[in-house]
Design a protein around this motif. Structure first.
Motif, PDB file in Angstrom:
ATOM      1  N   VAL A 157     -36.458 125.286 -12.249  1.00  0.00           N
ATOM      2  CA  VAL A 157     -35.024 125.354 -12.529  1.00  0.00           C
ATOM      3  C   VAL A 157     -34.386 123.994 -12.258  1.00  0.00           C
ATOM      4  N   GLY A 158     -33.613 123.507 -13.216  1.00  0.00           N
ATOM      5  CA  GLY A 158     -32.935 122.228 -13.072  1.00  0.00           C
ATOM      6  C   GLY A 158     -33.785 121.020 -13.414  1.00  0.00           C
ATOM      7  N   LEU A 159     -35.049 121.229 -13.767  1.00  0.00           N
ATOM      8  CA  LEU A 159     -35.946 120.130 -14.130  1.00  0.00           C
ATOM      9  C   LEU A 159     -36.132 120.091 -15.638  1.00  0.00           C
ATOM     10  N   THR A 160     -36.514 118.944 -16.159  1.00  0.00           N
ATOM     11  CA  THR A 160     -36.765 118.766 -17.587  1.00  0.00           C
ATOM     12  C   THR A 160     -38.265 118.814 -17.836  1.00  0.00           C
ATOM     13  N   TYR A 161     -38.667 119.686 -18.753  1.00  0.00           N
ATOM     14  CA  TYR A 161     -40.083 119.832 -19.085  1.00  0.00           C
ATOM     15  C   TYR A 161     -40.555 118.726 -20.013  1.00  0.00           C
ATOM     16  N   PHE A 162     -41.832 118.378 -19.874  1.00  0.00           N
ATOM     17  CA  PHE A 162     -42.502 117.460 -20.798  1.00  0.00           C
ATOM     18  C   PHE A 162     -43.960 117.856 -20.886  1.00  0.00           C
ATOM     19  N   SER A 163     -44.620 117.366 -21.919  1.00  0.00           N
ATOM     20  CA  SER A 163     -46.049 117.636 -22.063  1.00  0.00           C
ATOM     21  C   SER A 163     -46.797 116.321 -22.202  1.00  0.00           C
ATOM     22  N   VAL A 164     -48.057 116.379 -21.856  1.00  0.00           N
ATOM     23  CA  VAL A 164     -48.940 115.225 -21.987  1.00  0.00           C
ATOM     24  C   VAL A 164     -50.323 115.761 -22.357  1.00  0.00           C
TER      25      VAL A 164
END
Length: 177
Positions: A40-47
């Motif tokens: 919650v409150g964080l930005t998701y990313f993928s690698v």
């Protein structure tokens, strides 16, 4: 530990002839099975982490949780890794001229995502390889409006194309030919 690679670079594994690894496709992305409550409150990313075999024999490759470490920001804070949404390489035989790819979903504070470090330690044929580090970032904080207006300025290619098309349109109007 070797010098860090740039995200997208291939890194040869000298201890296993023909085997190379690449961390790539670092981008903002929502996880396929929904967000974890802990993010919650964080930005998701993928690698993505791709293992490629350019050697003459197959290698049994393992890349699971605990073998990938993701750090964000200038202080190297640990990113939240969403193990439930991530896809790992679990004891897969990578034959010559073949690849296997792991997809990791992680999250961190948006302001810290301009600097992302990914450390990978493969397990190949039941032996641990040396740790390798890739450094990159996600340009989430760039202002697309400011960039678009600057790109459309009088000297830009977009402006030149617009002027050319307008001139072409003026030449083809009835009565001007």
């Amino acid at each position: 530990m070797y010098e860090p690679n740039v995200v997208g670079d291939w890194q040869e594994h000298d201890e296993h002839a023909g085997l190379r690894v690449r961390v790539h496709s670092l981008e903002a992305a929502e996880p396929p099975r929904g967000r974890d409550d802990a993010a919650v409150g964080l930005t998701y990313f993928s690698v993505r982490v791709t293992v490629e075999n350019r050697g003459a024999r197959h290698f049994s490759v393992q890349l699971e949780d605990g073998q990938i470490d993701v750090r964000v920001g200038s202080d190297g804070e640990g990113a939240f890794i969403d193990w439930r949404n991530s896809q790992f390489i679990e004891g897969f035989d990578v034959y010559p001229l073949r690849r296997a790819t792991a997809v990791i979903y992680a999250a961190g504070p948006e302001a810290a995502l301009t600097q992302v470090d990914v450390q990978v330690q493969l397990r190949v044929d039941e032996e641990w390889t040396d740790r390798r580090l890739w450094a990159g970032g996600i340009g989430l904080l760039e202002e697309p409006v400011a960039a678009a207006s600057a790109a459309a300025g009088p000297g830009s290619l977009a402006h030149q194309v617009s002027v050319f098309l307008k001139d072409l349109e003026d030449q083809t109007e009835p009565g001007t030919a």
